[in-house]
Motif scaffolding. Structure first.
Motif, PDB file in Angstrom:
ATOM      1  N   GLY A 228       0.795  -1.216   0.000  1.00  0.00           N
ATOM      2  CA  GLY A 228       0.000   0.000   0.000  1.00  0.00           C
ATOM      3  C   GLY A 228       0.825   1.261   0.000  1.00  0.00           C
ATOM      4  N   GLY A 229       0.134   2.369  -0.263  1.00  0.00           N
ATOM      5  CA  GLY A 229       0.754   3.684  -0.231  1.00  0.00           C
ATOM      6  C   GLY A 229      -0.134   4.694  -0.933  1.00  0.00           C
ATOM      7  N   GLY A 230       0.314   5.925  -0.983  1.00  0.00           N
ATOM      8  CA  GLY A 230      -0.426   6.962  -1.688  1.00  0.00           C
ATOM      9  C   GLY A 230      -0.353   6.755  -3.191  1.00  0.00           C
ATOM     10  N   ASN A 231      -1.351   7.268  -3.924  1.00  0.00           N
ATOM     11  CA  ASN A 231      -1.327   7.028  -5.368  1.00  0.00           C
ATOM     12  C   ASN A 231      -0.244   7.818  -6.082  1.00  0.00           C
ATOM     13  OD1 ASN A 231      -2.434   9.611  -5.391  1.00  0.00           O
ATOM     14  ND2 ASN A 231      -4.236   9.071  -6.603  1.00  0.00           N
ATOM     15  N   ASP A 232       0.388   8.760  -5.399  1.00  0.00           N
ATOM     16  CA  ASP A 232       1.540   9.444  -5.990  1.00  0.00           C
ATOM     17  C   ASP A 232       2.755   8.527  -6.088  1.00  0.00           C
ATOM     18  OD1 ASP A 232       1.559   9.457  -3.147  1.00  0.00           O
ATOM     19  OD2 ASP A 232       3.043  11.066  -3.119  1.00  0.00           O
ATOM     20  N   LEU A 233       2.685   7.366  -5.419  1.00  0.00           N
ATOM     21  CA  LEU A 233       3.802   6.415  -5.458  1.00  0.00           C
ATOM     22  C   LEU A 233       3.639   5.353  -6.545  1.00  0.00           C
ATOM     23  CD1 LEU A 233       4.355   5.764  -1.633  1.00  0.00           C
ATOM     24  CD2 LEU A 233       5.509   7.425  -3.107  1.00  0.00           C
ATOM     25  N   THR A 234       2.446   5.314  -7.176  1.00  0.00           N
ATOM     26  CA  THR A 234       2.203   4.274  -8.172  1.00  0.00           C
ATOM     27  C   THR A 234       3.294   4.275  -9.236  1.00  0.00           C
ATOM     28  OG1 THR A 234      -0.173   4.595  -7.836  1.00  0.00           O
ATOM     29  CG2 THR A 234       0.491   3.312  -9.756  1.00  0.00           C
ATOM     30  N   PHE A 235       3.599   5.450  -9.744  1.00  0.00           N
ATOM     31  CA  PHE A 235       4.731   5.612 -10.656  1.00  0.00           C
ATOM     32  C   PHE A 235       5.530   6.827 -10.217  1.00  0.00           C
ATOM     33  CE2 PHE A 235       6.940   7.350 -14.263  1.00  0.00           C
ATOM     34  CZ  PHE A 235       7.557   6.227 -14.788  1.00  0.00           C
ATOM     35  N   PRO A 236       6.853   6.715 -10.110  1.00  0.00           N
ATOM     36  CA  PRO A 236       7.638   5.538 -10.494  1.00  0.00           C
ATOM     37  C   PRO A 236       7.935   4.538  -9.379  1.00  0.00           C
ATOM     38  CG  PRO A 236       9.119   7.364 -10.079  1.00  0.00           C
ATOM     39  CD  PRO A 236       7.719   7.898  -9.842  1.00  0.00           C
ATOM     40  N   HIS A 237       7.685   4.929  -8.124  1.00  0.00           N
ATOM     41  CA  HIS A 237       8.226   4.130  -7.022  1.00  0.00           C
ATOM     42  C   HIS A 237       7.724   2.695  -7.049  1.00  0.00           C
ATOM     43  CE1 HIS A 237      10.132   3.212  -3.285  1.00  0.00           C
ATOM     44  NE2 HIS A 237       9.011   3.122  -2.597  1.00  0.00           N
ATOM     45  N   HIS A 238       6.419   2.500  -7.064  1.00  0.00           N
ATOM     46  CA  HIS A 238       5.898   1.133  -6.994  1.00  0.00           C
ATOM     47  C   HIS A 238       6.139   0.370  -8.295  1.00  0.00           C
ATOM     48  CE1 HIS A 238       3.001   2.251  -3.469  1.00  0.00           C
ATOM     49  NE2 HIS A 238       4.256   2.106  -3.098  1.00  0.00           N
ATOM     50  N   GLU A 239       6.092   1.064  -9.414  1.00  0.00           N
ATOM     51  CA  GLU A 239       6.410   0.413 -10.688  1.00  0.00           C
ATOM     52  C   GLU A 239       7.842  -0.121 -10.661  1.00  0.00           C
ATOM     53  OE1 GLU A 239       4.793  -1.096 -13.495  1.00  0.00           O
ATOM     54  OE2 GLU A 239       3.840   0.871 -13.684  1.00  0.00           O
ATOM     55  N   ASN A 240       8.742   0.674 -10.100  1.00  0.00           N
ATOM     56  CA  ASN A 240      10.142   0.265 -10.040  1.00  0.00           C
ATOM     57  C   ASN A 240      10.364  -0.846  -9.013  1.00  0.00           C
ATOM     58  OD1 ASN A 240      10.577   2.190 -11.948  1.00  0.00           O
ATOM     59  ND2 ASN A 240      11.616   3.641 -10.607  1.00  0.00           N
ATOM     60  N   GLU A 241       9.624  -0.772  -7.921  1.00  0.00           N
ATOM     61  CA  GLU A 241       9.712  -1.859  -6.936  1.00  0.00           C
ATOM     62  C   GLU A 241       9.349  -3.200  -7.564  1.00  0.00           C
ATOM     63  OE1 GLU A 241       8.251  -1.727  -2.835  1.00  0.00           O
ATOM     64  OE2 GLU A 241       7.648   0.325  -3.278  1.00  0.00           O
ATOM     65  N   ILE A 242       8.241  -3.215  -8.304  1.00  0.00           N
ATOM     66  CA  ILE A 242       7.801  -4.460  -8.937  1.00  0.00           C
ATOM     67  C   ILE A 242       8.883  -4.978  -9.883  1.00  0.00           C
ATOM     68  CG2 ILE A 242       6.164  -5.456 -10.589  1.00  0.00           C
ATOM     69  CD1 ILE A 242       4.043  -3.574  -9.455  1.00  0.00           C
ATOM     70  N   ALA A 243       9.411  -4.089 -10.710  1.00  0.00           N
ATOM     71  CA  ALA A 243      10.387  -4.506 -11.717  1.00  0.00           C
ATOM     72  C   ALA A 243      11.625  -5.134 -11.073  1.00  0.00           C
ATOM     73  CB  ALA A 243      10.778  -3.303 -12.571  1.00  0.00           C
ATOM     74  N   GLN A 244      12.214  -4.434 -10.120  1.00  0.00           N
ATOM     75  CA  GLN A 244      13.455  -4.951  -9.546  1.00  0.00           C
ATOM     76  C   GLN A 244      13.209  -6.175  -8.681  1.00  0.00           C
ATOM     77  OE1 GLN A 244      14.601  -1.223  -7.868  1.00  0.00           O
ATOM     78  NE2 GLN A 244      13.345  -1.454  -6.030  1.00  0.00           N
ATOM     79  N   SER A 245      12.063  -6.230  -7.985  1.00  0.00           N
ATOM     80  CA  SER A 245      11.770  -7.377  -7.124  1.00  0.00           C
ATOM     81  C   SER A 245      11.469  -8.626  -7.944  1.00  0.00           C
ATOM     82  CB  SER A 245      10.585  -7.067  -6.207  1.00  0.00           C
ATOM     83  OG  SER A 245      10.906  -6.047  -5.297  1.00  0.00           O
ATOM     84  N   CYS A 246      10.659  -8.474  -8.989  1.00  0.00           N
ATOM     85  CA  CYS A 246      10.310  -9.648  -9.808  1.00  0.00           C
ATOM     86  C   CYS A 246      11.489 -10.141 -10.629  1.00  0.00           C
ATOM     87  CB  CYS A 246       9.130  -9.309 -10.713  1.00  0.00           C
ATOM     88  SG  CYS A 246       7.564  -9.123  -9.816  1.00  0.00           S
ATOM     89  N   CYS A 247      12.382  -9.228 -10.989  1.00  0.00           N
ATOM     90  CA  CYS A 247      13.583  -9.650 -11.723  1.00  0.00           C
ATOM     91  C   CYS A 247      14.597 -10.313 -10.793  1.00  0.00           C
ATOM     92  CB  CYS A 247      14.218  -8.464 -12.434  1.00  0.00           C
ATOM     93  SG  CYS A 247      13.262  -7.887 -13.859  1.00  0.00           S
ATOM     94  N   ALA A 248      14.712  -9.817  -9.564  1.00  0.00           N
ATOM     95  CA  ALA A 248      15.639 -10.433  -8.604  1.00  0.00           C
ATOM     96  C   ALA A 248      15.112 -11.770  -8.118  1.00  0.00           C
ATOM     97  CB  ALA A 248      15.864  -9.489  -7.426  1.00  0.00           C
ATOM     98  N   HIS A 249      13.782 -11.879  -7.996  1.00  0.00           N
ATOM     99  CA  HIS A 249      13.165 -13.108  -7.463  1.00  0.00           C
ATOM    100  C   HIS A 249      12.021 -13.540  -8.380  1.00  0.00           C
ATOM    101  CE1 HIS A 249      15.531 -12.415  -3.857  1.00  0.00           C
ATOM    102  NE2 HIS A 249      15.045 -11.180  -3.813  1.00  0.00           N
TER     103      HIS A 249
END
Length: 465
Positions: A228-249
């Motif tokens: 969860g978080g504020g919708n101001d984090l959807t991009f880029p923060h959460h988008e980037n979290e998904i990318a690096q996390s799914c690529c690492a694991h």
């Protein structure tokens, strides 16, 4: 067991919540960067996800829910504040972290199970970055390590954008060492005046996005239930979290459900310092706005809609809560409330994508139908008071009532004399003084009734004795 439905930003639909493991329901929420007081916008995700935390604990059991909210304590804003103030970074982050916890406690938020600090997880971040390089998803360039967004085909699905659209519509950092304008920093070099840690790429510090990925993995695993978080984090923060996390694991999914709250406005306008409508939670508290009033105003609006803070709403919330306390005083049994379960109607409202407005309507019904015991239990469940605070509030009301008995008798006698003499000046003067002391004055054919109001101040009554 209640069926919970939550709106998932990833799928853009409301879904039945099915935890990966009902014995270990896991939620991660992005926390603050600790360099100053939390403004009221910072409080919204805290209150929203506190309500969800309470609901999950009720449905699955307190021992079966893990809530993680981080503190970002390495950031360029912190560095700038330290340089400006002449204080050390550790002093600033320790002080502002405690400020945040104190202020959020005032608005009724429970502390999460885990509150990791970014600086305590630097080795884990370095390990994740090394793994991303090894797997071909990141590269080193001029002392920086960057994530290669083109290496992750699903990049942009959370925010619903293509990489080319992002480049065309966003302001991105132009740097000669980037292969693609959208590539983002995982690690950057530090000079002697900037906090830094040894790494395979030299002394430096992590980029913002890698922090949450590393901490979420270490504390919740490669897959967990809610982010969860504020919708101001959807991009880029959460988008980037998904990318690096799914690529690492790649064996994991990272977060199954993504939840985002809308932003806060003030009197219908975007909050900004230039408009003079920017204020912190502590500002409101110091102005005499109780924490439970702040919480009530926030919960009156659904979390996925913009929330407008107004003085009128705050006054209305204070009046409502005062009415609820009177109902608890008149019709409630606090001992019975301590062992009462939350009302099923309120659970059902919250289970429908956190319909907090519906939950508040449940409180209203209880107050209007003399359900004081149930009302007390649900005021506590929704985080407006602890039982200790509620007991203190009721004690204040009862003490105020005792204090007002002789004053009510005096006003009744003055009124009787005025009816004979047709001179109501003494009655009007007494009523004014009572009102200034926060006393609600009700006069009818049946007599005079005095009640302590929301702003009751016993000291102001000294002039009436």
């Amino acid at each position: 067991m209640a069926e919970i439905k939550l709106y998932n930003t990833r799928t853009r639909s409301k879904e039945v919540f099915a935890p990966l493991d009902p014995e270990n329901v896991r939620m991660y929420v992005c926390g603050p960067t600790v360099y100053d007081r939390a403004h009221i916008g910072n409080a919204r995700p805290v209150i929203v996800f506190d309500v969800l935390f309470r609901l999950l604990r009720h449905v699955y059991g307190p021992k079966h829910v893990t809530y993680v909210r981080n503190f970002t304590d390495v950031d360029d804003k912190i560095n700038a504040r330290a340089a400006q103030s002449g204080r050390s970074i550790s002093q600033i982050t320790a002080e502002t972290t405690q400020w945040f916890l104190d202020d959020m406690a005032e608005v009724g938020a429970l502390e999460p199970n885990l509150m990791p600090r970014a600086t305590a997880y630097i080795p884990q971040m370095i390990t994740m970055i090394e793994d991303l390089i090894t797997k071909g998803h990141a590269y080193e360039a001029q002392g920086h390590v960057l994530f290669d967004v083109r290496s992750y085909a699903a990049y942009g699905k959370l925010s619903g954008r293509s990489i080319d659209d992002m480049i065309a519509g966003a302001r991105v950092e132009v740097a000669p060492y980037k292969r693609d304008p959208m590539d983002f920093v995982l690690w950057k070099p530090s000079d002697d005046a900037t906090p830094g840690w040894d790494s395979p790429w030299g002394r430096g510090r992590p980029g913002w996005h890698i922090e949450c990925s590393a901490m979420a993995y270490e504390l919740l695993g490669e897959s967990f239930d809610i982010h969860g978080g504020g919708n101001d984090l959807t991009f880029p923060h959460h988008e980037n979290e998904i990318a690096q996390s799914c690529c690492a694991h790649p064996e994991g999914r990272f977060a199954n459900v993504w939840m985002h709250n809308e932003m806060v406005q003030v009197e219908g306008k975007k909050m900004s310092k230039s408009l003079g409508n920017f204020f912190t939670v502590r500002d409101l508290l110091d102005q005499g706005v109780p924490g439970e009033v702040i919480r009530f105003v926030f919960l009156s609006t659904h979390y996925r809609k913009p929330m407008d803070w107004t003085d009128e709403k705050a006054a209305g919330a204070e009046s409502k809560l005062d009415d609820y306390l009177r109902s608890v005083d008149l019709y409630g049994d606090l001992d019975a409330a301590r062992i009462a379960a939350p009302d099923q109607g309120i659970i059902d409202a919250l289970s429908d994508d956190l319909n907090t407005h519906g939950a508040l309507m449940g409180l209203e019904w209880m107050a209007n139908h003399a359900q004081g015991t149930k009302l007390a239990a649900n005021l506590v469940f929704l985080g407006f008071y602890s039982f200790e605070q509620l007991e203190a509030k009721i004690d204040e009301i009862r003490a105020g009532k005792l204090l007002l008995i002789p004053l009510g008798n005096a006003l009744q006698a003055a009124r009787a004399r005025a009816m004979e003499t047709k001179d109501f000046s003494v009655v009007d003067e007494m009523k004014d003084k009572l009102s200034n002391a926060g006393v609600l004055v009700k006069m009818s054919k049946a007599g005079v009734e005095l009640e302590p109001g929301p702003n009751f101040n016993a000291a102001e009554l000294e002039t009436l004795k």
